[in-house]
Design a protein around this motif. Sequence first.
Motif, PDB file in Angstrom:
ATOM      1  N   ALA A 109     -16.331 -39.371  16.032  1.00  0.00           N
ATOM      2  CA  ALA A 109     -17.394 -39.839  15.946  1.00  0.00           C
ATOM      3  C   ALA A 109     -18.983 -39.566  16.286  1.00  0.00           C
ATOM      4  O   ALA A 109     -19.296 -38.036  15.994  1.00  0.00           O
ATOM      5  CB  ALA A 109     -16.733 -39.874  18.077  1.00  0.00           C
ATOM      6  N   ARG A 110     -19.902 -40.626  15.131  1.00  0.00           N
ATOM      7  CA  ARG A 110     -20.820 -40.116  15.193  1.00  0.00           C
ATOM      8  C   ARG A 110     -21.029 -41.484  16.721  1.00  0.00           C
ATOM      9  O   ARG A 110     -23.275 -41.055  16.534  1.00  0.00           O
ATOM     10  CB  ARG A 110     -21.616 -40.822  14.619  1.00  0.00           C
ATOM     11  N   HIS A 111     -20.818 -42.103  17.142  1.00  0.00           N
ATOM     12  CA  HIS A 111     -21.512 -42.885  18.355  1.00  0.00           C
ATOM     13  C   HIS A 111     -20.648 -42.597  19.589  1.00  0.00           C
ATOM     14  O   HIS A 111     -19.606 -42.357  19.761  1.00  0.00           O
ATOM     15  CB  HIS A 111     -21.740 -45.040  18.454  1.00  0.00           C
ATOM     16  N   VAL A 112     -21.464 -43.819  20.974  1.00  0.00           N
ATOM     17  CA  VAL A 112     -20.769 -44.023  21.864  1.00  0.00           C
ATOM     18  C   VAL A 112     -21.768 -45.078  22.305  1.00  0.00           C
ATOM     19  O   VAL A 112     -22.317 -44.940  22.518  1.00  0.00           O
ATOM     20  CB  VAL A 112     -20.350 -42.442  22.927  1.00  0.00           C
ATOM     21  N   LEU A 113     -20.491 -45.984  23.309  1.00  0.00           N
ATOM     22  CA  LEU A 113     -20.495 -47.155  24.203  1.00  0.00           C
ATOM     23  C   LEU A 113     -21.082 -46.360  25.802  1.00  0.00           C
ATOM     24  O   LEU A 113     -20.505 -45.566  26.087  1.00  0.00           O
ATOM     25  CB  LEU A 113     -19.855 -48.492  24.749  1.00  0.00           C
ATOM     26  N   ALA A 138     -25.274 -33.766  21.968  1.00  0.00           N
ATOM     27  CA  ALA A 138     -23.631 -33.767  21.651  1.00  0.00           C
ATOM     28  C   ALA A 138     -23.788 -34.490  19.695  1.00  0.00           C
ATOM     29  O   ALA A 138     -23.335 -34.165  19.242  1.00  0.00           O
ATOM     30  CB  ALA A 138     -22.881 -34.410  22.646  1.00  0.00           C
ATOM     31  N   GLY A 139     -25.124 -35.281  19.857  1.00  0.00           N
ATOM     32  CA  GLY A 139     -25.387 -35.054  17.820  1.00  0.00           C
ATOM     33  C   GLY A 139     -25.031 -36.208  18.346  1.00  0.00           C
ATOM     34  O   GLY A 139     -24.807 -37.263  17.581  1.00  0.00           O
ATOM     35  N   LEU A 140     -24.723 -37.380  19.513  1.00  0.00           N
ATOM     36  CA  LEU A 140     -23.806 -39.137  19.382  1.00  0.00           C
ATOM     37  C   LEU A 140     -24.713 -39.403  19.533  1.00  0.00           C
ATOM     38  O   LEU A 140     -26.125 -39.145  20.524  1.00  0.00           O
ATOM     39  CB  LEU A 140     -22.976 -39.074  20.074  1.00  0.00           C
ATOM     40  N   THR A 141     -24.923 -41.030  18.810  1.00  0.00           N
ATOM     41  CA  THR A 141     -26.351 -41.970  19.389  1.00  0.00           C
ATOM     42  C   THR A 141     -25.206 -43.166  20.148  1.00  0.00           C
ATOM     43  O   THR A 141     -24.126 -43.792  19.757  1.00  0.00           O
ATOM     44  CB  THR A 141     -26.593 -42.994  17.963  1.00  0.00           C
ATOM     45  N   PRO A 142     -25.509 -42.810  21.584  1.00  0.00           N
ATOM     46  CA  PRO A 142     -25.641 -44.219  22.533  1.00  0.00           C
ATOM     47  C   PRO A 142     -26.007 -45.119  22.180  1.00  0.00           C
ATOM     48  O   PRO A 142     -27.532 -45.749  21.822  1.00  0.00           O
ATOM     49  CB  PRO A 142     -26.422 -43.767  23.508  1.00  0.00           C
ATOM     50  N   THR A 143     -25.060 -46.087  22.036  1.00  0.00           N
ATOM     51  CA  THR A 143     -25.663 -47.647  22.311  1.00  0.00           C
ATOM     52  C   THR A 143     -25.565 -47.863  24.194  1.00  0.00           C
ATOM     53  O   THR A 143     -24.462 -48.010  25.102  1.00  0.00           O
ATOM     54  CB  THR A 143     -24.723 -48.521  21.756  1.00  0.00           C
ATOM     55  N   ILE A 144     -26.486 -48.057  23.829  1.00  0.00           N
ATOM     56  CA  ILE A 144     -27.157 -48.266  25.992  1.00  0.00           C
ATOM     57  C   ILE A 144     -26.851 -49.564  26.070  1.00  0.00           C
ATOM     58  O   ILE A 144     -27.356 -50.841  25.793  1.00  0.00           O
ATOM     59  CB  ILE A 144     -27.987 -48.002  25.641  1.00  0.00           C
ATOM     60  N   CYS A 145     -25.488 -50.037  26.676  1.00  0.00           N
ATOM     61  CA  CYS A 145     -25.758 -51.269  27.879  1.00  0.00           C
ATOM     62  C   CYS A 145     -26.115 -51.526  28.582  1.00  0.00           C
ATOM     63  O   CYS A 145     -26.173 -51.229  29.787  1.00  0.00           O
ATOM     64  CB  CYS A 145     -23.811 -51.647  27.407  1.00  0.00           C
ATOM     65  N   VAL A 146     -27.092 -53.163  28.674  1.00  0.00           N
ATOM     66  CA  VAL A 146     -27.058 -53.476  29.650  1.00  0.00           C
ATOM     67  C   VAL A 146     -27.272 -55.201  29.964  1.00  0.00           C
ATOM     68  O   VAL A 146     -27.052 -55.869  28.980  1.00  0.00           O
ATOM     69  CB  VAL A 146     -28.714 -52.961  29.720  1.00  0.00           C
ATOM     70  N   GLY A 147     -27.308 -55.503  31.432  1.00  0.00           N
ATOM     71  CA  GLY A 147     -26.686 -56.781  31.048  1.00  0.00           C
ATOM     72  C   GLY A 147     -26.899 -57.416  32.522  1.00  0.00           C
ATOM     73  O   GLY A 147     -26.257 -56.597  33.373  1.00  0.00           O
TER      74      GLY A 147
END
Length: 251
Positions: free
Chosen positions: A90-94, A121-130
């Motif tokens: 993985a390179r990303h995480v929600l 950990a070297g993952l790009t977080p996609t930060i969800c807001v709403g």
Amino acid sequence: MKKNLVFAANWKMNQAPADAGAFMRTFLGQYARQQDRRVLFFPPAVSLHVVVQAIKERADLEAGVQNIHWEDKGAFTGETSGSLARGAGARHVLVGHSERRHVFGETEEETGKKVAAALRAGLTPTICVGETLTQREAGLTIDVVKRQLRAAVSGVDAAVVATTIVAYEPVWAIGTGKNATPQDAGEVHVAIRAELRAIAGERGAAVPILYGGSVNRSNVDALLAADEVSGVLVGGASLDAEQWLAIARSG
Ligand code: PGA
């Protein structure tokens, strides 16, 4: 023309390894690299290896997981850490998806700890807001979204905030067939951009801000044209390879 677009598929709790493999064969057979965009896949963790293997020759395609725990390792039965996900390709995480917040009771504090863990950990977080519908009707949308964003990045350096992705997903629009008008989405995206600049200075200008919530092939172009919309995070409509191809080629 917008540049550096991000098209993210959130498969949620769907697509076993065999289904993920069939999907990726169809997708890869028809999707040619486009210089202005990246396509991200968030399969369920048990199918991550299939997606990672399928895209290994493609720098424009990346994979991630839908959730991590905030600890790096240890006795946390059933959980996956950022470093385990990274080790699996993985390179990303929600982080902070509304289903994590509202179905599983994830707090803003936990979301903040997960963002910090992802970056460690070297993952790009996609930060969800709403916001929820009640919050929107009470005129609280911008306040809620800003508060969630601040809480999510409270444990990390401002410079690192510039390496994240943000997704605006109004809770009332997720999986409901209702979506924000491009104008409504644009207003919130502009507010998020201002907040990112307030947090990270000029570097905040580089953070992609995705829109999510009932995005499909028919509404994606109008949403991508809205102010400060740098891509989309798509659930239901990303499960069908043909529809996902149409979305990933739009804009
Ligand atoms: P949806 O989900 O496209 O099915 O509304 C979006 C999301 O939850 O990320």
